[in-house]
Design an enzyme around this catalytic site. Structure first.
Site, PDB file in Angstrom:
ATOM      1  N   MET A   1      -8.766   8.619  -0.356  1.00  0.00           N
ATOM      2  CA  MET A   1      -9.697   8.961   0.735  1.00  0.00           C
ATOM      3  C   MET A   1     -10.166  10.399   0.582  1.00  0.00           C
ATOM      4  O   MET A   1      -9.362  11.285   0.257  1.00  0.00           O
ATOM      5  CB  MET A   1      -8.984   8.835   2.078  1.00  0.00           C
TER       6      MET A   1
ATOM      7  N   MET B   1     -12.060  -5.451   4.514  1.00  0.00           N
ATOM      8  CA  MET B   1     -11.292  -4.548   5.379  1.00  0.00           C
ATOM      9  C   MET B   1     -11.065  -5.237   6.726  1.00  0.00           C
ATOM     10  O   MET B   1     -12.010  -5.621   7.410  1.00  0.00           O
ATOM     11  CB  MET B   1     -12.051  -3.235   5.588  1.00  0.00           C
TER      12      MET B   1
ATOM     13  N   ASP C   1      -4.628   3.946  -2.096  1.00  0.00           N
ATOM     14  CA  ASP C   1      -5.768   4.334  -1.257  1.00  0.00           C
ATOM     15  C   ASP C   1      -6.172   5.781  -1.514  1.00  0.00           C
ATOM     16  O   ASP C   1      -5.399   6.702  -1.249  1.00  0.00           O
ATOM     17  CB  ASP C   1      -5.392   4.184   0.224  1.00  0.00           C
TER      18      ASP C   1
ATOM     19  N   HIS D   1      -1.098  -1.055  -4.435  1.00  0.00           N
ATOM     20  CA  HIS D   1      -2.399  -0.747  -3.824  1.00  0.00           C
ATOM     21  C   HIS D   1      -2.434   0.748  -3.513  1.00  0.00           C
ATOM     22  O   HIS D   1      -1.568   1.269  -2.815  1.00  0.00           O
ATOM     23  CB  HIS D   1      -2.596  -1.570  -2.551  1.00  0.00           C
TER      24      HIS D   1
ATOM     25  N   MET E   1     -12.038   5.132  -1.114  1.00  0.00           N
ATOM     26  CA  MET E   1     -12.778   5.324   0.138  1.00  0.00           C
ATOM     27  C   MET E   1     -13.429   6.693   0.038  1.00  0.00           C
ATOM     28  O   MET E   1     -13.030   7.652   0.703  1.00  0.00           O
ATOM     29  CB  MET E   1     -11.818   5.225   1.327  1.00  0.00           C
TER      30      MET E   1
ATOM     31  N   ASP F   1      -7.223  -6.189   3.532  1.00  0.00           N
ATOM     32  CA  ASP F   1      -6.616  -4.854   3.621  1.00  0.00           C
ATOM     33  C   ASP F   1      -6.654  -4.324   5.048  1.00  0.00           C
ATOM     34  O   ASP F   1      -7.725  -4.021   5.581  1.00  0.00           O
ATOM     35  CB  ASP F   1      -7.372  -3.907   2.679  1.00  0.00           C
TER      36      ASP F   1
ATOM     37  N   SER G   1       0.844  -1.198   0.000  1.00  0.00           N
ATOM     38  CA  SER G   1       0.000   0.000   0.000  1.00  0.00           C
ATOM     39  C   SER G   1       0.877   1.245   0.000  1.00  0.00           C
ATOM     40  O   SER G   1       1.611   1.513   0.948  1.00  0.00           O
ATOM     41  CB  SER G   1      -0.912   0.011   1.221  1.00  0.00           C
TER      42      SER G   1
ATOM     43  N   HIS H   1      -8.191   1.652  -4.460  1.00  0.00           N
ATOM     44  CA  HIS H   1      -9.198   1.449  -3.424  1.00  0.00           C
ATOM     45  C   HIS H   1      -9.817   2.805  -3.098  1.00  0.00           C
ATOM     46  O   HIS H   1      -9.197   3.643  -2.453  1.00  0.00           O
ATOM     47  CB  HIS H   1      -8.490   0.830  -2.198  1.00  0.00           C
TER      48      HIS H   1
END
Ligand code: DX5
Ligand code: ZN
Length: 220
Positions: free
Chosen positions: A38, A138, A36, A34, A69, A176, A9, A67
């Site tokens: 957000m 998660m 993220d 990966h 979020m 994750d 990540s 991913h």
């Protein structure tokens, strides 16, 4: 038996040395990046956005697993495809019309993933399992790296694996949050296919070696 994958990540990378850390992943035994994203609304944190992903994609030579979020992910599906995402994962809890969202992701040429929060029951995915390329379970509450692993995850992985088998689906199971050398093997044995690892890789003394060790542990 398909091989099991490690996805470092990038959230745990050194953003002042991002190109160095991307090259490290390129040269390592890691399988995916990966990423993220957000928004400070769906989760209580803001990570980074489109310009950073564009630059990561410029240097990354492996699959880019994004991913999201964020609330209302449908608004950005095309944008993330154009930025170079190979897999686009949305949160079950953020999608009112999940089936439609999954079709829209695939229409842009990406693999479609669904992430579920620790409180979300895997059985809620049974009716869409054929449309989902990857389920991201998660194993922490999303929003931050470096949290500790929630033990109930093993149980969820086993239940989801049963659903996938019962429906003859090809869905991959990704884990994750809080992944380390202590839980990696047990997660694979429970049925996981992809392990995301942020802090455990990047906060280690030798990230390349840590990735190699994780790959060794999860070899079946
Ligand atoms: C958490 C993110 C994770 C995070 C994992 O909201 O989705 O991908 O970066 O970090 P670690 O491995 O440190 O728990
Ligand atoms: Zn993530």
């Amino acid at each position: 038996m398909t091989s099991k994958l490690i996805a470092p990540s990038v959230l745990a990378a050194d953003f002042a040395n991002l190109q160095r850390d991307i090259e490290m992943i390129n040269q390592s035994e890691a399988d995916w990046f990966h990423i993220d994203i957000m928004d400070g609304v769906f989760v209580p944190n803001i990570s980074f956005g489109m310009p950073v992903l564009r630059d990561i994609a410029k240097h990354a030579s492996k699959t880019i697993d994004v991913h999201l979020m964020i609330v209302d992910p449908d608004r950005y599906i095309k944008t993330f495809a154009d930025l170079g995402s190979n897999i686009l994962t949305v949160h079950y809890e953020a999608c009112t019309h999940l089936h439609r969202t999954l079709q829209a992701i695939k229409a842009e040429g990406m693999k479609a993933g669904v992430a579920i929060n620790p409180h979300t029951n895997v059985s809620l995915l049974e009716d869409t399992i054929h449309d989902i390329d990857l389920v991201c379970i998660m194993s922490v509450n999303p929003g931050f790296g470096g949290q500790s692993f929630i033990e109930n995850t093993y149980h969820k992985v086993k239940k989801l694996k049963e659903i996938i088998k019962r429906n003859n689906a090809n869905t991959l199971i990704e884990i994750d949050g809080g992944v380390t050398d202590k839980n990696a093997k047990k997660l694979i044995d429970a049925g996981a296919d992809v392990l995301v690892a942020g802090s455990f890789v990047f906060k280690s003394e030798n990230p390349t070696k840590t990735i190699k060790e994780l790959k060794e542990i999860i070899k079946t």
